[in-house]
Motif scaffolding. Structure first.
Motif, mmCIF file in Angstrom:
data_model
loop_
_atom_site.group_PDB
_atom_site.id
_atom_site.type_symbol
_atom_site.label_atom_id
_atom_site.label_comp_id
_atom_site.label_asym_id
_atom_site.label_seq_id
_atom_site.Cartn_x
_atom_site.Cartn_y
_atom_site.Cartn_z
ATOM 1 N N GLY A 116 0.784 -1.220 0.000
ATOM 2 C CA GLY A 116 0.000 0.000 0.000
ATOM 3 C C GLY A 116 0.818 1.273 0.000
ATOM 4 O O GLY A 116 0.280 2.357 -0.188
ATOM 5 N N SER A 117 2.105 1.169 0.191
ATOM 6 C CA SER A 117 2.974 2.337 0.304
ATOM 7 C C SER A 117 3.114 3.080 -1.022
ATOM 8 O O SER A 117 3.585 2.520 -2.016
ATOM 9 C CB SER A 117 4.361 1.893 0.788
ATOM 10 O OG SER A 117 5.302 2.917 0.598
ATOM 11 N N LYS A 118 2.706 4.340 -1.023
ATOM 12 C CA LYS A 118 2.865 5.172 -2.221
ATOM 13 C C LYS A 118 4.350 5.349 -2.525
ATOM 14 O O LYS A 118 4.760 5.340 -3.686
ATOM 15 C CB LYS A 118 2.193 6.524 -2.045
ATOM 16 C CG LYS A 118 2.331 7.405 -3.286
ATOM 17 C CD LYS A 118 1.615 8.714 -3.137
ATOM 18 C CE LYS A 118 1.760 9.666 -4.281
ATOM 19 N NZ LYS A 118 2.710 9.428 -5.319
ATOM 20 N N SER A 119 5.166 5.491 -1.496
ATOM 21 C CA SER A 119 6.610 5.648 -1.696
ATOM 22 C C SER A 119 7.199 4.440 -2.409
ATOM 23 O O SER A 119 8.019 4.587 -3.315
ATOM 24 C CB SER A 119 7.323 5.835 -0.358
ATOM 25 O OG SER A 119 6.881 6.999 0.272
ATOM 26 N N LEU A 120 6.787 3.241 -2.003
ATOM 27 C CA LEU A 120 7.295 2.036 -2.646
ATOM 28 C C LEU A 120 6.806 1.956 -4.089
ATOM 29 O O LEU A 120 7.579 1.628 -4.999
ATOM 30 C CB LEU A 120 6.887 0.777 -1.882
ATOM 31 C CG LEU A 120 7.378 -0.535 -2.502
ATOM 32 C CD1 LEU A 120 8.905 -0.580 -2.564
ATOM 33 C CD2 LEU A 120 6.833 -1.726 -1.748
#
Length: 122
Positions: free
Chosen positions: A88-92
């Motif tokens: 769910g991480s936008k950064s990832l």
């Protein structure tokens, strides 16, 4: 761990096959890199996501950045194959997108697309 080499013309990709984590930390990545370069003569590596520690995909650990920096330093290309949609991480997601736009590391859904991407590189 087993290494299978896929060769197309002069391009060689080392395909990692293992039932366990192969890259758990920076030293593991360096050991894999050195082993593949020395034993197989390959500067391109394909590894399933299941063989990479989950900490790699948590960018706050900085493990991904450190490992990819080592691969860049030693001029070795890396493709990690698997389903990355569950994160769910936008950064990832941004990290994966940016990596896939470059020429050093790829995060792709299947082995065939990863092999195509790696073999296109010099």
């Amino acid at each position: 761990m087993r290494i299978k080499v896929d060769q197309r013309g002069s391009s060689k990709v080392a395909i990692v096959e293992s039932d366990s984590i192969v890259i758990g930390d920076v030293q593991d990545a360096l050991d894999l890199l050195a082993s593949v370069q020395y034993n197989e003569g390959c500067e391109k590596i394909l590894i399933p996501k299941s063989n990479v520690a989950e900490a790699f995909f948590d960018l706050s650990t900085r493990l991904a950045g450190e490992i990819l920096q080592k691969f860049a330093t030693y001029q070795t290309k890396l493709a990690i194959v698997g389903d990355f949609g569950g994160y769910g991480s936008k950064s990832l997601k941004d990290f994966i997108y940016e990596s896939n736009q470059g020429k050093n590391a790829f995060f792709l859904p299947d082995e065939e697309s990863a092999l195509d991407a790696l073999h296109r590189l010099p």
